[in-house]
Write an enzyme that holds these catalytic residues in place. Structure first.
Site, PDB file in Angstrom:
ATOM      1  N   SER A   1      37.682  43.178  39.321  1.00  0.00           N
ATOM      2  CA  SER A   1      37.829  41.771  39.117  1.00  0.00           C
ATOM      3  C   SER A   1      38.793  41.174  40.122  1.00  0.00           C
ATOM      4  CB  SER A   1      38.541  41.585  37.797  1.00  0.00           C
ATOM      5  OG  SER A   1      39.785  41.555  37.960  1.00  0.00           O
ATOM      6  N   LYS A   2      38.423  39.873  40.139  1.00  0.00           N
ATOM      7  CA  LYS A   2      38.999  39.120  41.189  1.00  0.00           C
ATOM      8  C   LYS A   2      40.608  39.014  41.001  1.00  0.00           C
ATOM      9  CE  LYS A   2      35.532  35.479  42.058  1.00  0.00           C
ATOM     10  NZ  LYS A   2      34.903  34.332  41.945  1.00  0.00           N
ATOM     11  N   ARG A   3      41.058  39.417  39.746  1.00  0.00           N
ATOM     12  CA  ARG A   3      42.490  39.776  39.566  1.00  0.00           C
ATOM     13  C   ARG A   3      43.187  40.686  40.123  1.00  0.00           C
ATOM     14  NH1 ARG A   3      40.587  36.749  35.766  1.00  0.00           N
ATOM     15  NH2 ARG A   3      39.426  38.291  34.642  1.00  0.00           N
TER      16      ARG A   3
ATOM     17  N   THR B   1      34.999  30.118  42.550  1.00  0.00           N
ATOM     18  CA  THR B   1      36.062  30.085  41.587  1.00  0.00           C
ATOM     19  C   THR B   1      37.089  30.781  41.886  1.00  0.00           C
ATOM     20  OG1 THR B   1      34.611  31.866  40.255  1.00  0.00           O
ATOM     21  CG2 THR B   1      34.235  29.504  39.641  1.00  0.00           C
TER      22      THR B   1
END
Length: 482
Positions: free
Chosen positions: A253-255, A13
């Site tokens: 986070s991936k952000r 994702t």
RNA sequence: GGCCCCAUCGUCUAGUGGUUAGGACAUCGGCCUCUCACGCCGGUAACAGGGGUUCAAAUCCCCUUGGGGUCACCA
């Protein structure tokens, strides 16, 4: 070959983030150390968020890091397929069996009904969380199922009393009461399993002996153990790794910009550096800090994994990274730096004889491959770029030293570091000069920069012709201005 | 809020009843020096608080405080 079977099971994702990379690393290290099997499985059951690009990004990141898998996509294996979306019939079969055995049941409650119940619960409890499925269909049987094609989900019959615990390899004993759990959905009405179910079925089918994952999964573990038991199997061992925290001490986070493995590759980090840092972030082996991949494999053990979340520190990463870059052979650094040189508009032939010597002069100064490319730029660019600070140092006052230095070097042979230095020293002594009198002027003339490796090293790599040409150019420029 | 987990320098950590509480990064001095780095030497800096247990607690127990995680037909 030991019987250890571990896996890394990312969901595609987004890019592989460093927490995931560390989880993959620990599993990989354990497999390598024990002679076990490392399996890659793609958990793409979130149809809305999973993408093909993300799958590729995960492969690329793992490839770049050198974390190779023994079984999984691309390499195959006896327990495939390794994409969950291709395993739907397997989950269905297990789920149906569970229903037949009375360990799970069909729940025909609609999303709307559940939402309504949830809202009612929240009204009653002041908007607080904690809604649990009321068990409307828990005790129904096949006779109660509606006729026709009415959608339903599979739910596990979770015991109301008691608790489920396990002895975690890093956290120690953990136990969670069943009242915290609910009759969880195993499979959605579209036939795609939910995380806990797909995960357990696959771990079972794939013979996983140890599940090592982020500790945000601790809460899922009792549910998974319950599913293992319902399936008639003994749960494997678990190791829950503490989170990697950002500067605010929140789960990274991936952000987060620093979160993507891809970013480090683009910044010119070397895989061993990132791996070393990631390994040490949350794991330790006495005072050992700087470790090669082989040393990591040799020393890694779950007992060395800490229980606390670990804060990500860019500065320390840079330090570890630089160490690994610097211990690489010059020709390897050179080859790896070439794409970064190209990115800054500098086409260097891979077999250019100046390349490796140039790299050797900057290796102790560079942290990343991008730094290497930047630092060797003036060896190859004609004319070299004159940076702003350097331009200021090229003032009329340096004209005289440049001229005499030019005259001195023009007659010198061989154009080699030690020889040049000896000659310049003799000359300085005769003239009553010091290096400081003219070193910066020469440096700027030669490189266009205020900071470079030692002057004689630079001269040797550049060669006599280029050196004289650049000195002449600087002199001409000053004469034109003056 | 419920539940689970955690607690040593700013950060990553060593430490498993008796240590001048060690290392690494960062930071601050100094050395080296043609610039910038590297390297070397040295300094500042921590056991969250309170109760116990013990001859002796950073180490064991309890409480408090603080931090994190998690509460979906996401993973």
């Amino acid at each position: 070959m030991s019987s250890v079977r571990v896996r890394f099971a990312p969901s595609p994702t987004g890019y592989l983030h460093i927490g995931g990379a560390r989880t993959a690393l620990y599993n990989w290290l354990w497999a390598k150390k024990t002679g076990g099997t490392f399996i890659l499985r793609i958990e793409d059951t979130d149809v809305a968020r999973s993408t093909e690009a993300s799958v590729q990004a995960i492969f690329d990141a793992l490839d770049w890091l050198g974390l190779d898998w023994d079984e999984g996509p691309r390499v195959g294996g006896a327990d495939g397929p390794y994409f969950q979306r291709e395993r739907l019939p397997i989950y269905r079969a297990h789920a149906d069996r569970l229903v037949e055995e009375g360990r799970a049941y069909r729940c025909y409650a609609t999303k709307a009904e559940l939402d309504e119940a949830r809202r009612a619960h929240e009204r009653e409890h002041g908007g607080k969380r904690g809604f649990k499925y009321p068990g409307w269909w828990r005790d129904k049987t096949e006779r109660d199922w509606p006729a026709g094609d009415v959608p339903f989900v599979y739910r596990l019959k979770v015991p109301h009393e008691g608790a489920t615990g396990w002895d975690d390899l890093v956290k120690g004993t953990i136990e969670i009461g069943h009242r915290e759990l609910q009759d969880e959905v195993l499979m959605r009405s579209d036939g795609i399993p939910l995380y806990n179910f797909g995960c357990v079925v696959d771990d079972l089918e794939m013979g996983i002996t140890l599940v090592a994952r982020g500790d945000d999964h601790v809460i899922n573990t009792p549910m998974q153990i319950l599913i293992w038991r319902a399936l008639g199997a003994e749960a494997p061992a678990f190791a829950h790794l503490p989170m990697i925290l950002d500067e605010r001490r929140k789960k990274m986070s991936k952000r987060d910009d620093a979160g993507s493995v891809e970013v480090y590759r683009e910044r010119g980090f070397v895989p061993d550096g990132l791996l070393n840092y990631l390994a040490r972030l949350g794991w330790s082996h006495g005072d050992d800090e700087l470790l090669t991949r082989e040393e990591l494999i040799e020393r890694f053990d779950w007992s060395g994994v800490g229980k606390e979340g670990a804060g990500y520190d860019e500065k320390k990463l840079a330090h570890v990274q630089a160490h690994h870059l610097r211990r690489m052979p010059g020709d390897v650094i050179a080859a790896a730096a070439l794409p970064f040189a190209e990115a800054r508009g500098l086409a260097i032939a891979p077999d250019d004889p100046r390349l490796v010597p140039a790299v050797e002069t900057v290796r102790q100064r560079a942290v990343t491959l991008a730094d290497v490319a930047n630092m060797i730029d003036y060896y190859f660019r004609e004319p070299p770029e004159l940076d702003e600070k350097a331009a200021k140092q090229l003032a009329p006052s340096v004209l005289a030293p440049l001229r005499s230095f030019r005259a001195l070097t023009a007659g010198h042979e061989p154009f080699e570091r030690v020889s040049l230095e000896d000659a310049v020293k003799a000359w300085m002594e005769a003239e009553g000069l010091t290096f400081k009198d003219y070193a910066q002027a020469v440096r700027v003339a030669l490189s266009g920069r205020t900071a470079t490796p030692g002057l004689f090293e630079v001269m040797e790599v550049l060669g006599k012709t280029r050196c004289l040409a650049r000195l002449d150019a600087a002199i001409a420029k000053l004469e034109a201005e003056g």
